[in-house]
Design an enzyme around this catalytic site. Structure first.
Site, PDB file in Angstrom:
ATOM      1  N   LEU A  63       0.859  -1.192   0.000  1.00  0.00           N
ATOM      2  CA  LEU A  63       0.000   0.000   0.000  1.00  0.00           C
ATOM      3  C   LEU A  63       0.892   1.237   0.000  1.00  0.00           C
ATOM      4  O   LEU A  63       1.847   1.313   0.783  1.00  0.00           O
ATOM      5  CB  LEU A  63      -0.895   0.033   1.243  1.00  0.00           C
ATOM      6  N   SER A  64       0.583   2.198  -0.860  1.00  0.00           N
ATOM      7  CA  SER A  64       1.313   3.471  -0.840  1.00  0.00           C
ATOM      8  C   SER A  64       0.882   4.301   0.358  1.00  0.00           C
ATOM      9  O   SER A  64      -0.134   4.015   1.003  1.00  0.00           O
ATOM     10  CB  SER A  64       1.057   4.245  -2.135  1.00  0.00           C
ATOM     11  N   ALA A  65       1.642   5.337   0.651  1.00  0.00           N
ATOM     12  CA  ALA A  65       1.325   6.229   1.764  1.00  0.00           C
ATOM     13  C   ALA A  65       0.018   6.970   1.483  1.00  0.00           C
ATOM     14  O   ALA A  65      -0.294   7.286   0.327  1.00  0.00           O
ATOM     15  CB  ALA A  65       2.462   7.225   1.979  1.00  0.00           C
TER      16      ALA A  65
END
Length: 383
Positions: A63-65
């Protein structure tokens, strides 16, 4: 990548922080972020990290930030009915948020390299559809994921209104990405360490805007054996013919939503409390209430000057008047336990609410229809 905003204690506080830092700027994006709890896309043992503004990876799951997803959602400028392609769709978190905005007549496709990640994404999608009240606040465009390398998409595949790539793109791959886009469409991708928005303004014309500096793992290049023909990745059908039954369900649900909540129902923000912080404030408030109540009780037992107006000097100081107001307020608390309870809840940061009623579900269940038809209208969702 991340860490641009403070960590939240729950999903809503994380969104508050993203709004305050101007990463989330539009109502549509805010509603989508609040509708889906980021922690639901984490493995159970890592949920404590879900509300930090940091990327997360475990094996192939990534998951990206939150600040990156916020910029991506804002840059895509999503609208109902558009077609969307997610290259490197991962857990399906972004695709699910996008689906809330696209609505039932949009197109929502994703390409993912790893089979185990696609299985994980479908598990999370099913959990959202079956259990989340947010599903009934929107008309959803369900994502469809296919396995393959996004650099090997079949040439005959259609073009999309919106495209996002979740891996680092090099300059020599830029034209390939652009060709996936319709005229008037928007492509968002990390291009040479910059999150970039590319708008196709004509058949051979483009506008490019750099958004923020980012750090993404590069796209995985296709691996071919010598003299072997590359295996093209077929994308799902762009526009399939909807059944009359499906169209009727969409129409009935939209009509019922207007009767129970007015046109365009919006998701209400969940007034959540941090358990430990709320209990601490509540204990402090109870202590102060106990002391003030003891003061009021003792003051009634101690003789004082007669309290008719004739014995008042008429020159009470402001401090004395404030004390009287405080004493009167404490007397009201003593006389109304419900008001005391409400005040304690307000001290926690917000007035607690009972679990919201899903009005659409209640309305459907109350219709004079056979039970199987009711469940169809509810998408066979659990309560």
């Amino acid at each position: 990548m991340g860490g641009a905003v403070s960590a939240g204690e729950d999903n809503d506080e994380l969104i508050d922080n993203l709004k305050e830092a101007q990463y989330i700027r539009s109502d549509l994006v805010e509603q989508a972020f609040r509708a889906i709890d980021r922690a639901d896309y984490y493995l159970e043992e890592f949920r404590d990290s879900a509300y930090k503004d940091l990327a997360w990876r475990h094996g192939n799951i990534h998951l990206s930030a939150p600040c990156i997803y916020s910029e991506v959602m804002e840059a895509l400028d999503l609208q109902p009915g558009l077609s969307f392609l997610n290259l490197g769709s991962g857990t399906g978190y972004l695709s699910t948020m996008v689906g809330l905005i696209l609505g039932p007549f949009g197109v929502n496709h994703g390409v993912e390299l790893h089979q185990d990640v696609i299985e994980y994404a479908y598990q999370k999608l099913e959990f959202f559809i079956k259990t989340s009240d947010s599903f009934d606040r929107f008309e959803f465009c369900e994502p469809c994921f296919v396995i393959g390398n996004c650099l090997e998409i079949a040439p005959e595949s259609g073009q999309y209104d919106r495209v996002y790539c979740g891996a680092g793109v090099q300059r020599e791959q830029e034209d390939y990405m652009k060709n996936l886009l319709k005229v008037g469409g928007i492509l968002v991708l990390p291009l040479e360490e910059k999150l970039t928005k590319i708008t196709r303004t004509g058949y051979n014309s483009w506008e490019t805007k750099k958004i923020i500096a980012v750090s993404f793992a590069p796209l995985v290049l296709p691996k071919h054996r010598d003299n072997s023909k590359p295996k093209a990745v077929p994308l799902p059908t762009m526009f399939k013919v909807r059944t009359l039954q499906d169209l009727a369900r969409i129409s009935i649900r939209l009509t019922l939503k207007k009767t129970v909540a007015g046109p365009g129902p919006l998701p209400r923000r969940r007034m959540a409390h941090s358990g430990e912080r709320f209990r601490r404030r509540q204990a402090q408030h109870r202590g102060s209430t106990l002391l003030s109540n003891r003061y009021v009780f003792m003051s009634r037992l101690i003789p004082g000057p007669m309290d008719n107006n004739n014995n008042r000097s008429g020159t009470d100081t402001e401090e004395e008047q404030e004390d009287e107001v405080e004493e009167e307020g404490n007397c009201r608390v003593l006389g109304d336990p419900e008001e005391e309870e409400q005040e304690e809840r307000r001290e926690g940061g917000a007035l607690l609410h009972e679990a919201p009623v899903n009005l659409l579900r209640e309305r459907i269940l109350g219709l004079p229809l056979p039970e199987p038809l009711k469940m169809y209208l509810l998408h066979y969702r659990e309560k």
